[in-house]
Design an enzyme around this catalytic site. Structure first.
Site: not given
Ligand SMILES: NC(=O)c1ccc[n+]([C@@H]2O[C@H](COP(=O)([O-])OP(=O)(O)OC[C@H]3O[C@@H](n4cnc5c(N)ncnc54)[C@H](OP(=O)(O)O)[C@@H]3O)[C@@H](O)[C@H]2O)c1
Length: 297
Positions: A67, A107, A130
């Site tokens: 992310t 988005d 991304y």
């Molecule tokens: N945050 C936003 O504003 C936002 C907006 C739109 C969509 N999203 C989507 O929402 C979802 C959740 O986002 P979030 O905000 O919760 O992000 P986040 O806090 O960065 O969580 C993502 C998780 O994925 C884990 N990860 C990374 N590489 C991995 C791998 N190879 N295998 C398994 N797990 C892995 C990370 O672990 P580590 O930390 O240990 O690397 C982290 O715990 C994502 O799909 C993201 O694209 C987020």
């Protein structure tokens, strides 16, 4: 006699902000296996298959992702491996065990040039690595699972966990005498809790497939969002002094990745399908900050 559970859910990326919030908001009746990155690395196809064979979920809520939007520009291979290939591995394993997949997307699959809210079937055109890898992930999920895949696009997520805009602003407003924030990118701040509740609702609706858009309601610039964070935090004592917040243009805050200028998502079809409470982003922010204040007391 107790009613049968809605099903068995497996959460990937369980240590991330959405993964953690899903666990906090787990509805009664679900059996949940929450897998952090160190327990289930989605880039390892064999491992993914083995875990899903062992756990036999009825639904996988796939939040694991690379992310770091700016870092992805220099680490395209890694972003590709986690987001695109990783999602394909999860989708293939889900197909093998007969599970649905709820895939969380973004988005950032849009270029933000249209100037109006994006509907789920609008044409994606990601501006960076991304967004591109997340779009491939969506396509892989749909290709592999067909109507057993539901893609939920969201945006601008914050929570009390991890790294996000709200926690960063609170820190900067404590440390600095002035904060400059981009005022020409418009989107919708979204509390991870609103998203988690929606994901659980969708998890209990096996007929849903395709693409849904979900954020809190309304729209704001990052600057508006920062002003709201400061006002709400001052009102409840999370901050003890105001600092000037200066609106700046995107060019004044250079980043490795280009970001969509206007990426508000059109949620009307999701609201019609799922019903449920629709909260303005500022109400959600107020609730989140109050909880943060209680946690600090
Ligand atoms: N945050 C936003 O504003 C936002 C907006 C739109 C969509 N999203 C989507 O929402 C979802 C959740 O986002 P979030 O905000 O919760 O992000 P986040 O806090 O960065 O969580 C993502 C998780 O994925 C884990 N990860 C990374 N590489 C991995 C791998 N190879 N295998 C398994 N797990 C892995 C990370 O672990 P580590 O930390 O240990 O690397 C982290 O715990 C994502 O799909 C993201 O694209 C987020």
């Amino acid at each position: 006699m107790t009613a049968p559970p809605p099903g068995r859910a497996l959460i990937t990326g369980a240590g991330g902000q959405v993964g953690l919030t899903l666990q906090e908001r787990m509805p009664d009746g679900w059996a949940v296996t929450a897998c952090r990155a160190d327990e289930l690395d989605v880039t390892q196809a064999d491992r993914v298959r083995a875990v899903l064979r062992r756990e036999r979920p009825t639904v996988v809520i796939h939040t694991a992702a690379y992310t770091a939007v700016d870092a992805a520009e220099a680490s395209a291979e890694r972003a590709e491996a986690v987001n695109a290939l990783g999602t394909a591995h999860v989708a293939e394993a889900a197909r093998e065990v007969g599970a649905r997949l709820l895939h969380v997307s973004t988005d950032f699959v849009f270029d933000g040039a249209s100037g109006r809210p994006y509907a789920p079937d609008d044409r994606p055109n990601p501006l960076g690595v991304y967004g591109r890898t997340k779009l491939v992930a969506e396509q892989e999920a749909a290709r592999i699972l067909g109507d057993r895949a539901l893609i939920v696009r969201t945006a601008w997520v914050y929570s009390r966990h991890g790294r996000n805009f709200v926690l960063t602003m609170l820190r900067l407003m404590r440390e600095r005498d002035e904060v400059g924030v981009v005022s020409d990118q418009i989107g919708t701040p979204t509390w991870a809790r609103s998203l988690a509740d929606t994901l659980w609702t969708a998890a209990g609706r096996p007929e849903l497939h395709g693409v849904l858009h979900w954020t809190d309601a309304g729209a704001a610039s990052w600057y508006d969002f920062a002003v709201a964070v400061q006002e709400e935090a001052l009102a409840i004592g999370l901050l003890d002094r105001p600092v000037p917040i200066r609106p700046i243009r995107t060019e004044e805050y250079p980043t490795a990745a280009r970001r969509p200028a206007h990426s508000v998502l059109d949620k009307s079809s999701t609201w019609a399908t799922l019903g449920g409470p629709v909260r303005h982003w500022r109400q959600s922010l107020r609730l989140m900050l109050r909880e943060l204040a209680v946690g600090r007391a």
